[in-house]
Design an enzyme around this catalytic site. Structure first.
Site, PDB file in Angstrom:
ATOM      1  N   HIS A 148       0.933  -1.186   0.121  1.00  0.00           N
ATOM      2  CA  HIS A 148       0.068   0.027  -0.050  1.00  0.00           C
ATOM      3  C   HIS A 148       0.822   1.457   0.058  1.00  0.00           C
ATOM      4  CE1 HIS A 148      -2.991   3.099   1.251  1.00  0.00           C
ATOM      5  NE2 HIS A 148      -3.884   1.893   0.733  1.00  0.00           N
TER       6      HIS A 148
ATOM      7  N   ASP B 282      -7.886  -5.015   0.086  1.00  0.00           N
ATOM      8  CA  ASP B 282      -8.415  -5.659  -0.928  1.00  0.00           C
ATOM      9  C   ASP B 282      -8.215  -7.185  -0.929  1.00  0.00           C
ATOM     10  OD1 ASP B 282      -9.356  -3.503  -2.201  1.00  0.00           O
ATOM     11  OD2 ASP B 282      -7.816  -3.009  -3.233  1.00  0.00           O
TER      12      ASP B 282
HETATM   13  N1  ACO Z   1       4.086  -7.879  -4.245  1.00  0.00           N
HETATM   14  C1  ACO Z   1       5.423  -8.021  -4.210  1.00  0.00           C
HETATM   15  N2  ACO Z   1       6.333  -6.989  -4.331  1.00  0.00           N
HETATM   16  C2  ACO Z   1       5.835  -5.491  -3.853  1.00  0.00           C
HETATM   17  C3  ACO Z   1       4.350  -5.321  -3.860  1.00  0.00           C
HETATM   18  C4  ACO Z   1       3.426  -6.561  -4.152  1.00  0.00           C
HETATM   19  N3  ACO Z   1       2.064  -6.441  -4.436  1.00  0.00           N
HETATM   20  N4  ACO Z   1       4.050  -4.266  -3.807  1.00  0.00           N
HETATM   21  C5  ACO Z   1       5.220  -3.770  -3.542  1.00  0.00           C
HETATM   22  N5  ACO Z   1       6.234  -4.546  -3.675  1.00  0.00           N
HETATM   23  C6  ACO Z   1       7.754  -4.191  -3.653  1.00  0.00           C
HETATM   24  C7  ACO Z   1       8.258  -3.579  -4.905  1.00  0.00           C
HETATM   25  O1  ACO Z   1       8.570  -4.606  -5.895  1.00  0.00           O
HETATM   26  C8  ACO Z   1       9.197  -2.818  -4.567  1.00  0.00           C
HETATM   27  O2  ACO Z   1      10.561  -3.833  -4.253  1.00  0.00           O
HETATM   28  P1  ACO Z   1      11.999  -3.061  -4.471  1.00  0.00           P
HETATM   29  O3  ACO Z   1      12.248  -1.904  -3.680  1.00  0.00           O
HETATM   30  O4  ACO Z   1      12.510  -4.542  -4.654  1.00  0.00           O
HETATM   31  O5  ACO Z   1      11.807  -2.812  -6.304  1.00  0.00           O
HETATM   32  C9  ACO Z   1       8.926  -2.221  -2.982  1.00  0.00           C
HETATM   33  O6  ACO Z   1       7.809  -3.284  -2.802  1.00  0.00           O
HETATM   34  C10 ACO Z   1       8.433  -0.892  -3.146  1.00  0.00           C
HETATM   35  O7  ACO Z   1       7.234  -0.902  -4.101  1.00  0.00           O
HETATM   36  P2  ACO Z   1       6.634   0.526  -4.740  1.00  0.00           P
HETATM   37  O8  ACO Z   1       6.006   0.418  -5.896  1.00  0.00           O
HETATM   38  O9  ACO Z   1       7.666   1.647  -4.564  1.00  0.00           O
HETATM   39  O10 ACO Z   1       5.299   0.819  -3.470  1.00  0.00           O
HETATM   40  P3  ACO Z   1       4.446   1.714  -3.479  1.00  0.00           P
HETATM   41  O11 ACO Z   1       4.229   2.014  -2.316  1.00  0.00           O
HETATM   42  O12 ACO Z   1       4.636   2.749  -4.599  1.00  0.00           O
HETATM   43  O13 ACO Z   1       3.125   0.870  -4.249  1.00  0.00           O
HETATM   44  C11 ACO Z   1       1.281  -0.442  -4.491  1.00  0.00           C
HETATM   45  C12 ACO Z   1       1.929   0.734  -3.583  1.00  0.00           C
HETATM   46  C13 ACO Z   1       1.124   0.277  -5.802  1.00  0.00           C
HETATM   47  C14 ACO Z   1      -0.213  -0.597  -3.917  1.00  0.00           C
HETATM   48  C15 ACO Z   1       1.942  -1.735  -4.783  1.00  0.00           C
HETATM   49  O14 ACO Z   1       2.011  -2.388  -3.342  1.00  0.00           O
HETATM   50  C16 ACO Z   1       1.047  -2.636  -5.658  1.00  0.00           C
HETATM   51  O15 ACO Z   1       1.173  -2.553  -6.832  1.00  0.00           O
HETATM   52  N6  ACO Z   1       0.329  -3.714  -4.897  1.00  0.00           N
HETATM   53  C17 ACO Z   1      -0.536  -4.396  -5.712  1.00  0.00           C
HETATM   54  C18 ACO Z   1      -1.588  -3.770  -6.066  1.00  0.00           C
HETATM   55  C19 ACO Z   1      -2.719  -3.674  -4.912  1.00  0.00           C
HETATM   56  O16 ACO Z   1      -2.959  -4.515  -4.047  1.00  0.00           O
HETATM   57  N7  ACO Z   1      -3.460  -2.514  -4.630  1.00  0.00           N
HETATM   58  C20 ACO Z   1      -4.398  -2.208  -3.788  1.00  0.00           C
HETATM   59  C21 ACO Z   1      -3.677  -0.992  -2.800  1.00  0.00           C
HETATM   60  S1  ACO Z   1      -4.947  -0.847  -1.694  1.00  0.00           S
HETATM   61  C22 ACO Z   1      -6.258  -0.075  -2.096  1.00  0.00           C
HETATM   62  O17 ACO Z   1      -6.144   0.785  -3.199  1.00  0.00           O
HETATM   63  C23 ACO Z   1      -7.567  -0.097  -1.323  1.00  0.00           C
END
Ligand code: ACO
Length: 399
Positions: free
Chosen positions: A260, A316
Site C-alpha cells: 500500500h 482488498d
Molecule cells: N508484491 C510484491 N512486491 C511488492 C508489492 C506486491 N504487491 N508491492 C510492492 N512490492 C515491492 C516492490 O517490488 C518494491 O520492491 P523493490 O524495492 O525491491 O523494487 C517495493 O515493494 C516498493 O514498491 P513500490 O511500488 O515503491 O511501493 P508503492 O508504495 O509505490 O506501491 C502499491 C503501492 C501500488 C499498492 C503496490 O504495493 C502494488 O502494486 N500492490 C499490488 C496492487 C494492490 O494490491 N493494490 C491495492 C492497494 S489498496 C487499495 O487501493 C484499497
C-alpha cells in the site's frame, strides 16, 4: 512562496480534514477519532456515515431518523431506468456507474443549489442511490427484471435484495456492511482528492461524485480487489498456491492485494476482515478459497526483506473473497467500493466547501519557447507538436 516539484503530491498536504486519520507507519486508521477495527466490529455503515458527516456518533433517535431518510431515497426517478437501458449491456459496471451517477443530477431539482443544507440532502441521495444503480445495471445486463427497493432494509440488505431478488441472510448482510464500513473513507486518496478538486470550482455534488467514480475505476486505485479474485481463480486450488506464488515472485511480479502506498505496516482494515472473511467463506461453502488466501499470506510474508519493505496484505486481499462469497460478480467489486466511498466523497466535498479554496497547482513546462508562427500552407509535411505556438512562461499560472 517558492514552487516545489512533488509529482504524485506524495509530500504535499493539500487539504485539512476531520473525517479520517491515517498513520501508515504504525498501521492506524481512524474515522473522526474512532479506530477502524472497533467501528468494523461494532458499527453499521449507516452509523459510520453519520459519524463521518456529523463528527460524532449518533444517538438511537438520530440513527433511526437517518436510516429512515436514507431508505426513503433508495428509489430512483423512473426515467433513470431508461438511462440504465440506454447503456450497452456489455459496458463495464464502473463505466455504467459513472454515467448513471452523472445522470442522477438531471432528476434532482436541487442539483445546482449550493447551500450547505441542499448539499447534505444531495449527499444522502447520492449515497442511497449509488448501490441501487449498481444493482439495477447488473440485473439489466443479465436480462433480468428490475427489483424495486425495500425501504425497510439497511443499505447493504437492500442492495443484496435488489441485486438478487432474494432476502440476504443476516450474516450476508453483515458481511457486506462490514466491507462498506471499511471502505467509507481514507484520507485524501486519489478519488477523494478528485472530488474535492471538482467541488472546489463551485461545480456541484453530482459532478464531484462523477469525477470520483471515474478516478476510482483505475487499477491503481479501486480495481485491485477484482484482480485478487482473478488471481485466486487462476490458481484454482490450495495445492497449486506455493508453485504459483513462487514463480510470480521469481519473475519479480507483484502479488495482488499486497502493499500500500501509505501503509508500511499491516493494513488496519484487513485485521478484522481477515477473521470475518473466514466466517463468510465458511458459511457460503468458499472455505477453500479462504485457505488459499491464508497460504498466500504465509508465503509472501516469509520472503526475505518483504516486511522491511512494508509489504503486508491490504484491505482488498480479504474483501475480494468476501464479495465473491456473497455472490457478487468480479466486476462489481469496485462498484461496491464506490457505493461505500460515496460517504467519504460527499463528506469531503461538504468539508471543502466550508473553507473553500480553488485547487490549482502548477505544471513545469518542458516544451520549446520562442518559435515563429508559420501559416499552415508553409509548414513542412509531418509537422510535430514541437512546432506548436510559443509559450512565454515555463510556469503557466493561467486559470
Ligand atoms: N508484491 C510484491 N512486491 C511488492 C508489492 C506486491 N504487491 N508491492 C510492492 N512490492 C515491492 C516492490 O517490488 C518494491 O520492491 P523493490 O524495492 O525491491 O523494487 C517495493 O515493494 C516498493 O514498491 P513500490 O511500488 O515503491 O511501493 P508503492 O508504495 O509505490 O506501491 C502499491 C503501492 C501500488 C499498492 C503496490 O504495493 C502494488 O502494486 N500492490 C499490488 C496492487 C494492490 O494490491 N493494490 C491495492 C492497494 S489498496 C487499495 O487501493 C484499497
Amino acid at each position: 512562496m517558492p514552487l516545489t516539484v512533488d509529482k504524485g503530491l506524495g509530500n504535499t498536504i493539500a487539504a485539512d480534514t476531520n473525517l479520517s486519520f491515517i498513520d501508515g507507519t504504525n498501521g492506524v486508521l481512524e474515522y473522526v477519532g474512532y479506530d477502524i477495527d472497533s467501528l468494523a466490529r461494532n458499527a453499521t455503515f449507516e452509523e459510520t456515515t453519520w459519524l463521518l458527516w456529523n463528527g460524532r456518533l449518533p444517538n438511537t433517535h438520530e440513527l433511526a431518523a437517518f436510516a429512515k431518510e436514507l431508505q426513503s431515497e433508495y428509489a430512483v426517478d423512473a426515467r433513470m431506468l431508461d438511462v440504465v437501458r440506454a447503456i450497452p449491456r456489455t459496458a463495464a459496471p464502473m463505466d455504467a456507474l459513472r454515467t448513471l451517477v452523472s445522470a442522477l443530477a438531471h432528476f434532482d431539482l436541487e442539483a445546482d443549489e449550493q447551500t450547505p443544507a441542499a448539499n447534505k440532502r444531495k449527499s444522502l441521495r447520492l449515497l442511497a442511490k449509488t448501490a441501487t444503480l449498481v444493482a439495477l445495471f447488473d440485473r439489466y445486463r443479465k436480462g433480468k427484471s428490475f427489483v424495486a427497493p425495500d425501504a425497510t432494509l439497511s443499505l447493504a440488505g437492500n442492495f443484496l435484495w435488489m441485486l438478487t431478488g432474494a432476502r440476504a441472510t443476516p450474516s450476508m448482510e453483515r458481511a457486506l456492511d462490514v466491507c462498506l464500513v471499511l471502505h467509507a473513507d481514507h484520507g485524501l486518496n486519489a478519488s477523494t482528492f478528485a472530488a474535492r478538486v471538482t467541488i472546489a470550482t463551485q461545480s456541484d455534488m453530482y459532478s464531484a461524485a462523477t469525477t470520483a467514480v471515474g478516478t476510482l475505476k483505475g487499477p491503481l486505485h479501486g480495481g485491485a480487489n477484482q484482480e485478487v479474485m482473478e488471481m485466486l481463480l487462476e490458481i484454482g486450488d490450495l495445492s497449486k498456491v506455493d508453485a504459483y506464488i513462487a514463480s510470480k515472485l521469481a519473475r519479480k511480479e507483484r502479488i495482488m492485494g499486497f502493499g500500500h502506498r501509505v501503509y508500511k505496516a499491516y493494513d488496519p482494515r484487513a485485521t478484522y476482515l481477515k477473521t470475518f472473511a473466514k466466517q463468510v467463506a465458511a458459511d457460503t461453502g468458499n472455505l477453500p478459497l479462504y485457505e488459499m488466501t491464508r497460504r498466500i499470506e504465509e508465503i509472501v510474508l516469509a520472503q526475505p526483506n518483504i516486511i522491511e519493505k512494508g509489504i503486508f496484505p491490504n484491505v482488498d486481499f480479504y474483501s475480494a473473497t468476501t464479495y465473491y462469497s456473497l455472490g457478487l460478480d468480479l466486476d462489481l467489486f469496485t462498484c461496491m467500493f464506490a457505493a461505500s466511498r460515496m460517504a467519504g466523497w460527499t463528506g469531503h466535498c461538504i468539508e471543502q466547501l466550508a473553507a473553500n479554496k480553488l485547487v490549482r497547482p502548477h505544471a513545469e513546462y518542458t516544451g520549446p519557447h520562442g518559435l515563429s508562427y508559420l501559416p499552415i500552407g508553409q509548414r513542412p509535411d509531418g509537422e510535430t507538436s514541437s512546432t506548436c505556438p510559443s509559450v512565454k512562461t515555463a510556469m503557466s499560472v493561467l486559470v
